[in-house]
Design a protein around this motif. Structure first.
Motif, PDB file in Angstrom:
ATOM      1  N   ARG A  60       0.793  -1.229  -0.162  1.00 41.88           N
ATOM      2  CA  ARG A  60       0.031   0.077  -0.110  1.00 41.88           C
ATOM      3  C   ARG A  60       0.886   1.200  -0.082  1.00 41.88           C
ATOM      4  N   LYS A  61       1.879   1.172   0.586  1.00 43.38           N
ATOM      5  CA  LYS A  61       3.047   2.411   0.608  1.00 43.38           C
ATOM      6  C   LYS A  61       3.558   2.500  -0.665  1.00 43.38           C
ATOM      7  N   ILE A  62       3.910   1.512  -1.208  1.00 39.74           N
ATOM      8  CA  ILE A  62       4.621   1.716  -2.604  1.00 39.74           C
ATOM      9  C   ILE A  62       3.479   2.452  -3.588  1.00 39.74           C
ATOM     10  N   LEU A  63       2.271   1.724  -3.448  1.00 45.69           N
ATOM     11  CA  LEU A  63       0.945   2.511  -4.505  1.00 45.69           C
ATOM     12  C   LEU A  63       0.946   4.030  -4.077  1.00 45.69           C
ATOM     13  N   LYS A  64       1.153   4.239  -2.981  1.00 49.58           N
ATOM     14  CA  LYS A  64       0.904   5.531  -2.521  1.00 49.58           C
ATOM     15  C   LYS A  64       1.917   6.638  -3.218  1.00 49.58           C
ATOM     16  N   TYR A  65       2.863   6.019  -3.553  1.00 48.40           N
ATOM     17  CA  TYR A  65       4.156   6.945  -4.261  1.00 48.40           C
ATOM     18  C   TYR A  65       4.220   6.939  -5.565  1.00 48.40           C
ATOM     19  N   ARG A  66       3.282   6.015  -6.114  1.00 50.49           N
ATOM     20  CA  ARG A  66       3.399   5.820  -7.692  1.00 50.49           C
ATOM     21  C   ARG A  66       3.188   6.943  -8.527  1.00 50.49           C
ATOM     22  N   ASP A  67       2.095   7.736  -8.019  1.00 52.76           N
ATOM     23  CA  ASP A  67       1.999   9.044  -8.646  1.00 52.76           C
ATOM     24  C   ASP A  67       2.927   9.951  -8.873  1.00 52.76           C
ATOM     25  N   LYS A  68       4.003  10.155  -7.801  1.00 53.31           N
ATOM     26  CA  LYS A  68       4.952  10.937  -7.663  1.00 53.31           C
ATOM     27  C   LYS A  68       6.119  10.426  -8.814  1.00 53.31           C
ATOM     28  N   MET A  69       6.217   9.073  -9.184  1.00 52.06           N
ATOM     29  CA  MET A  69       7.087   8.320  -9.920  1.00 52.06           C
ATOM     30  C   MET A  69       6.831   8.200 -11.181  1.00 52.06           C
ATOM     31  N   GLU A  70       5.627   8.278 -11.524  1.00 55.14           N
ATOM     32  CA  GLU A  70       5.360   7.858 -13.030  1.00 55.14           C
ATOM     33  C   GLU A  70       5.633   8.815 -14.223  1.00 55.14           C
ATOM     34  N   TYR A  71       5.686  10.004 -13.824  1.00 57.58           N
ATOM     35  CA  TYR A  71       6.427  11.009 -14.716  1.00 57.58           C
ATOM     36  C   TYR A  71       7.702  10.940 -14.874  1.00 57.58           C
ATOM     37  N   PHE A  72       8.545  10.318 -14.086  1.00 54.80           N
ATOM     38  CA  PHE A  72      10.024  10.028 -14.303  1.00 54.80           C
ATOM     39  C   PHE A  72      10.450   8.910 -15.025  1.00 54.80           C
ATOM     40  N   SER A 131       4.750  -3.798 -26.007  1.00 58.10           N
ATOM     41  CA  SER A 131       4.688  -3.785 -24.229  1.00 58.10           C
ATOM     42  C   SER A 131       4.239  -2.519 -24.002  1.00 58.10           C
ATOM     43  N   THR A 132       4.012  -1.699 -24.735  1.00 58.24           N
ATOM     44  CA  THR A 132       3.774  -0.148 -24.166  1.00 58.24           C
ATOM     45  C   THR A 132       2.362   0.292 -24.320  1.00 58.24           C
ATOM     46  N   ASN A 133       1.664   0.763 -23.062  1.00 57.38           N
ATOM     47  CA  ASN A 133       0.225   0.911 -23.143  1.00 57.38           C
ATOM     48  C   ASN A 133      -0.037   2.456 -23.815  1.00 57.38           C
ATOM     49  N   LEU A 134      -0.951   2.539 -24.838  1.00 57.91           N
ATOM     50  CA  LEU A 134      -1.224   3.489 -25.487  1.00 57.91           C
ATOM     51  C   LEU A 134      -1.648   4.782 -24.657  1.00 57.91           C
ATOM     52  N   TRP A 135      -2.553   4.446 -23.570  1.00 62.09           N
ATOM     53  CA  TRP A 135      -3.078   5.478 -22.944  1.00 62.09           C
ATOM     54  C   TRP A 135      -2.632   5.608 -21.352  1.00 62.09           C
ATOM     55  N   LEU A 136      -1.759   4.656 -20.924  1.00 64.63           N
ATOM     56  CA  LEU A 136      -1.605   4.570 -19.407  1.00 64.63           C
ATOM     57  C   LEU A 136       0.019   4.770 -19.428  1.00 64.63           C
ATOM     58  N   ASP A 137       0.837   4.508 -20.167  1.00 65.09           N
ATOM     59  CA  ASP A 137       2.231   4.746 -20.047  1.00 65.09           C
ATOM     60  C   ASP A 137       2.716   6.149 -20.485  1.00 65.09           C
ATOM     61  N   ILE A 190       1.391  11.441 -20.016  1.00 62.34           N
ATOM     62  CA  ILE A 190       0.301  10.137 -20.018  1.00 62.34           C
ATOM     63  C   ILE A 190      -1.237  10.667 -20.539  1.00 62.34           C
ATOM     64  N   LEU A 191      -1.632  10.020 -21.714  1.00 62.57           N
ATOM     65  CA  LEU A 191      -2.594  10.569 -22.452  1.00 62.57           C
ATOM     66  C   LEU A 191      -3.854  10.644 -21.561  1.00 62.57           C
ATOM     67  N   ILE A 192      -4.007   9.503 -21.000  1.00 61.94           N
ATOM     68  CA  ILE A 192      -5.458   9.280 -20.244  1.00 61.94           C
ATOM     69  C   ILE A 192      -5.600  10.280 -18.926  1.00 61.94           C
ATOM     70  N   LYS A 193      -4.516  10.418 -18.522  1.00 63.66           N
ATOM     71  CA  LYS A 193      -4.560  11.757 -17.525  1.00 63.66           C
ATOM     72  C   LYS A 193      -4.786  13.077 -17.961  1.00 63.66           C
ATOM     73  N   ILE A 194      -4.258  13.482 -19.380  1.00 64.60           N
ATOM     74  CA  ILE A 194      -4.212  14.559 -19.813  1.00 64.60           C
ATOM     75  C   ILE A 194      -5.762  14.922 -20.466  1.00 64.60           C
ATOM     76  N   PHE A 195      -6.200  14.022 -21.060  1.00 66.06           N
ATOM     77  CA  PHE A 195      -7.265  14.282 -21.794  1.00 66.06           C
ATOM     78  C   PHE A 195      -8.586  13.429 -21.065  1.00 66.06           C
TER      79      PHE A 195
END
Length: 316
Positions: free
Chosen positions: A224-236, A246-252, A259-264
């Motif tokens: 749960r602690k790892i998942l808490k910090y993933r939002d801080k990490m994904e843009y790096f 192997s790359t997701n069109l919307w989530l990666d 990250i397209l799904i978070k922008i649009f």
């Protein structure tokens, strides 16, 4: 190097069907863990598996000359009757121990460590600080700064002497170091690092990626602690497109915009007519971008940004 030989020996016993692994260990083929001075073996608590494990240890001892220290060895039993437990204790000659076990003084638990759990480590730190104080600090500095290592003293050391190269104390903020450690674990998961722990995480908690998974009610405190910090990490974490399989069109995070799904939002998926789990290879053909001439502003903005991405390596 020598312990790699033990891995080969016990693997042979496992392949031959002499050793039965624990249910959750089967999914990652986990039969043992090797530490600096310790070895942990995980097998089903039945006589055949235990005897085979002892046989593997004896065979390894024959080739390497490294023998187990029975007085210092122990066994953890679970789900057995008292009679069955006594039989295995007599068979191995080990003493029984209970969970949680301790490694380097700290209990190995899935939950949050308490202050009491960490006391052995804190005691070691204080002793080291006391030795360090008497060895490296002058009497005057000892009197002024080291009579008590408080938060203020640590703050002053970081404020005025942040680096050892500049004559500082070299102290680091524990919270920042902890966050950095968590982010490193997220990187290992996202990059599919070849390790037993990463393999275990994917089998236990995830099916596809760390960015969309939700914490279940039975998830450990660490997860749960790892998942808490993933939002801080994904843009790096940037994805190299390659063949796009192997790359997701919307989530990666592969597009210049992010990250397209978070922008649009979800609407862009419906406009494109592609699923939530669509991968980049669905808009690639022979190494070239294959995008429909859609009229929605979001899609025009998304497809237009593809021109700044290096041509994908279709043959990879």
């Amino acid at each position: 190097m020598a312990m790699e030989g033990f891995t080969g020996v016990i693997k042979k016993f496992e392949v031959d069907g002499n050793i039965t692994l624990l249910p959750r260990c089967k999914v990652v083929q986990l039969s043992h863990l090797i530490f600096a001075d310790d070895l942990m073996i995980f097998v089903k608590a039945v006589s055949d598996s235990v005897i085979a494990s002892l046989g593997a240890l004896d065979e390894f001892a024959f080739f390497s000359g490294l023998h187990i220290n029975r007085p210092k060895s122990s066994i953890i039993l679970g789900g057995l009757t008292q009679t069955s437990s006594m039989q295995l204790l007599e068979l191995t000659g080990f003493k029984e121990t209970k969970l949680p076990i301790r490694y380097l003084g700290v209990p190995l638990v899935a939950g949050k460590l308490t202050l009491g759990d960490c006391n052995p480590i804190l005691d070691l730190i204080w002793k080291k600080l006391e030795r360090w104080k008497s060895s490296f600090l002058s009497y005057a500095r000892s009197y002024n700064r080291s009579h008590k290592f408080s938060k203020d003293a640590i703050y002053i050391g970081q404020e005025y002497f942040p680096f050892q190269e500049e004559g500082g104390l070299g102290l680091k903020r524990v919270k920042e170091m902890n966050v950095a450690g968590i982010m490193k674990q997220i990187w290992c998961i996202a990059s599919h690092k070849k390790s037993i722990w990463v393999k275990w995480i994917y089998k236990r908690y995830m099916e596809k990626d760390i960015w969309s998974v939700k914490a279940t009610s039975d998830a450990s405190w660490v997860w749960r602690k790892i998942l808490k910090y993933r939002d801080k990490m994904e843009y790096f974490i940037m994805h190299i497109v390659g063949n796009g399989i192997s790359t997701n069109l919307w989530l990666d995070n592969w597009h210049p915009k992010g990250i397209l799904i978070k922008i649009f939002g979800d609407r862009i998926r419906y406009d494109a007519g592609l699923s939530h789990l669509a991968t980049i290879d669905e808009i690639l053909k022979d190494g070239a971008w294959l995008c429909t001439l859609d009229t929605t502003l979001q899609l025009m903005e998304t497809w237009g940004g593809l021109q700044s991405i290096p041509k994908p390596h279709y043959a990879e």
